[in-house]
Motif scaffolding. Structure first.
Motif, PDB file in Angstrom:
ATOM      1  N   TYR A  69     -70.200 -70.674  22.630  1.00  0.00           N
ATOM      2  CA  TYR A  69     -69.526 -71.384  21.553  1.00  0.00           C
ATOM      3  C   TYR A  69     -70.549 -72.124  20.709  1.00  0.00           C
ATOM      4  O   TYR A  69     -71.443 -72.781  21.229  1.00  0.00           O
ATOM      5  N   ARG A  70     -70.367 -72.031  19.425  1.00  0.00           N
ATOM      6  CA  ARG A  70     -71.238 -72.718  18.478  1.00  0.00           C
ATOM      7  C   ARG A  70     -70.438 -73.876  17.879  1.00  0.00           C
ATOM      8  O   ARG A  70     -69.555 -73.650  17.038  1.00  0.00           O
ATOM      9  N   ASP A  77     -68.923 -67.853  17.490  1.00  0.00           N
ATOM     10  CA  ASP A  77     -68.498 -67.805  18.886  1.00  0.00           C
ATOM     11  C   ASP A  77     -68.277 -66.366  19.332  1.00  0.00           C
ATOM     12  O   ASP A  77     -67.825 -65.528  18.554  1.00  0.00           O
ATOM     13  N   PHE A  78     -68.597 -66.088  20.586  1.00  0.00           N
ATOM     14  CA  PHE A  78     -68.298 -64.771  21.132  1.00  0.00           C
ATOM     15  C   PHE A  78     -68.246 -64.818  22.652  1.00  0.00           C
ATOM     16  O   PHE A  78     -68.650 -65.798  23.270  1.00  0.00           O
ATOM     17  N   GLU A  79     -67.701 -63.783  23.224  1.00  0.00           N
ATOM     18  CA  GLU A  79     -67.651 -63.660  24.674  1.00  0.00           C
ATOM     19  C   GLU A  79     -68.051 -62.245  25.054  1.00  0.00           C
ATOM     20  O   GLU A  79     -67.962 -61.322  24.252  1.00  0.00           O
ATOM     21  N   THR A  80     -68.519 -62.109  26.283  1.00  0.00           N
ATOM     22  CA  THR A  80     -68.906 -60.802  26.784  1.00  0.00           C
ATOM     23  C   THR A  80     -68.516 -60.688  28.252  1.00  0.00           C
ATOM     24  O   THR A  80     -68.544 -61.677  28.983  1.00  0.00           O
ATOM     25  N   ILE A  81     -68.116 -59.507  28.658  1.00  0.00           N
ATOM     26  CA  ILE A  81     -67.760 -59.247  30.048  1.00  0.00           C
ATOM     27  C   ILE A  81     -69.044 -59.089  30.852  1.00  0.00           C
ATOM     28  O   ILE A  81     -70.006 -58.465  30.386  1.00  0.00           O
ATOM     29  N   ILE A  82     -69.052 -59.653  32.042  1.00  0.00           N
ATOM     30  CA  ILE A  82     -70.224 -59.529  32.909  1.00  0.00           C
ATOM     31  C   ILE A  82     -70.225 -58.140  33.532  1.00  0.00           C
ATOM     32  O   ILE A  82     -69.300 -57.768  34.239  1.00  0.00           O
ATOM     33  N   LEU A  96     -77.685 -64.776  18.552  1.00  0.00           N
ATOM     34  CA  LEU A  96     -77.811 -66.229  18.667  1.00  0.00           C
ATOM     35  C   LEU A  96     -78.676 -66.802  17.553  1.00  0.00           C
ATOM     36  O   LEU A  96     -79.874 -66.571  17.520  1.00  0.00           O
ATOM     37  N   VAL A  97     -78.067 -67.544  16.651  1.00  0.00           N
ATOM     38  CA  VAL A  97     -78.853 -68.243  15.641  1.00  0.00           C
ATOM     39  C   VAL A  97     -79.378 -69.534  16.265  1.00  0.00           C
ATOM     40  O   VAL A  97     -78.825 -70.037  17.244  1.00  0.00           O
ATOM     41  N   ASP A  98     -80.463 -70.043  15.715  1.00  0.00           N
ATOM     42  CA  ASP A  98     -81.040 -71.273  16.239  1.00  0.00           C
ATOM     43  C   ASP A  98     -80.045 -72.420  16.134  1.00  0.00           C
ATOM     44  O   ASP A  98     -79.266 -72.497  15.179  1.00  0.00           O
ATOM     45  N   GLY A  99     -80.094 -73.299  17.112  1.00  0.00           N
ATOM     46  CA  GLY A  99     -79.227 -74.469  17.102  1.00  0.00           C
ATOM     47  C   GLY A  99     -78.539 -74.669  18.440  1.00  0.00           C
ATOM     48  O   GLY A  99     -78.916 -74.085  19.452  1.00  0.00           O
ATOM     49  N   ARG A 100     -77.511 -75.496  18.423  1.00  0.00           N
ATOM     50  CA  ARG A 100     -76.811 -75.864  19.647  1.00  0.00           C
ATOM     51  C   ARG A 100     -75.738 -74.846  20.008  1.00  0.00           C
ATOM     52  O   ARG A 100     -74.972 -74.408  19.159  1.00  0.00           O
ATOM     53  N   TRP A 101     -75.681 -74.493  21.286  1.00  0.00           N
ATOM     54  CA  TRP A 101     -74.675 -73.584  21.836  1.00  0.00           C
ATOM     55  C   TRP A 101     -74.114 -74.176  23.122  1.00  0.00           C
ATOM     56  O   TRP A 101     -74.836 -74.815  23.883  1.00  0.00           O
ATOM     57  N   ASN A 102     -72.848 -73.928  23.366  1.00  0.00           N
ATOM     58  CA  ASN A 102     -72.239 -74.244  24.652  1.00  0.00           C
ATOM     59  C   ASN A 102     -72.031 -72.923  25.382  1.00  0.00           C
ATOM     60  O   ASN A 102     -71.432 -71.999  24.845  1.00  0.00           O
ATOM     61  N   ILE A 103     -72.550 -72.859  26.602  1.00  0.00           N
ATOM     62  CA  ILE A 103     -72.427 -71.655  27.427  1.00  0.00           C
ATOM     63  C   ILE A 103     -71.441 -71.936  28.539  1.00  0.00           C
ATOM     64  O   ILE A 103     -71.524 -72.969  29.211  1.00  0.00           O
ATOM     65  N   ILE A 104     -70.505 -71.012  28.743  1.00  0.00           N
ATOM     66  CA  ILE A 104     -69.594 -71.073  29.883  1.00  0.00           C
ATOM     67  C   ILE A 104     -69.632 -69.705  30.559  1.00  0.00           C
ATOM     68  O   ILE A 104     -69.393 -68.689  29.918  1.00  0.00           O
TER      69      ILE A 104
END
Length: 122
Positions: A69-70, A77-82, A96-104
């Motif tokens: 999440y940006r 924002d995007f999601e991917t299956i493992i 991924l552009v430079d800057g802050r991201w939240n990873i879940i």
């Protein structure tokens, strides 16, 4: 006593109890993650963001999803299956552009549910 009949009280979410159960479920997954010998880690490489799963477990049995999440731009924002062919998952640099991201990382292994959350600056 002043009463304004025009003021409506609204819940933030209509399904308050369902949302609370999901929140508690996330707490349980985070707690379960603390029991791991080794948790997920990540590192930035020239190819992108590498999410590294614990080497002590069989990566072929890991399922789940990764959400990025940006906070400043929801359109990124995007999601991917493992789906792993080795013990790490690469998020390509061009996503991924430079800057802050939240990873879940919401993942499962051997019938257990785990959750990894982190805020990073890419």
């Amino acid at each position: 006593m002043l009463v304004d009949d025009n003021f409506e009280h609204e819940l933030v979410t209509e399904d308050y109890y369902g949302a609370e159960l999901l929140y508690q479920n996330d707490i349980n997954k985070l707690e379960k993650s603390k029991e791991l010998e080794e948790n997920i880690s990540y590192l930035r490489t020239s190819e992108g963001l590498k999410i590294v799963f614990p080497e002590t477990i069989d990566y072929k049995k890991i399922t789940g999803k990764v959400f990025l999440y940006r906070p400043s731009n929801k359109q990124l924002d995007f999601e991917t299956i493992i789906s792993l062919s080795k013990s790490n998952l690469l998020i390509p640099d061009n996503r991924l552009v430079d800057g802050r991201w939240n990873i879940i990382v919401d993942w499962q292994y051997n019938g257990n549910n785990y959750l990894f959350k982190e805020s990073i600056t890419y």
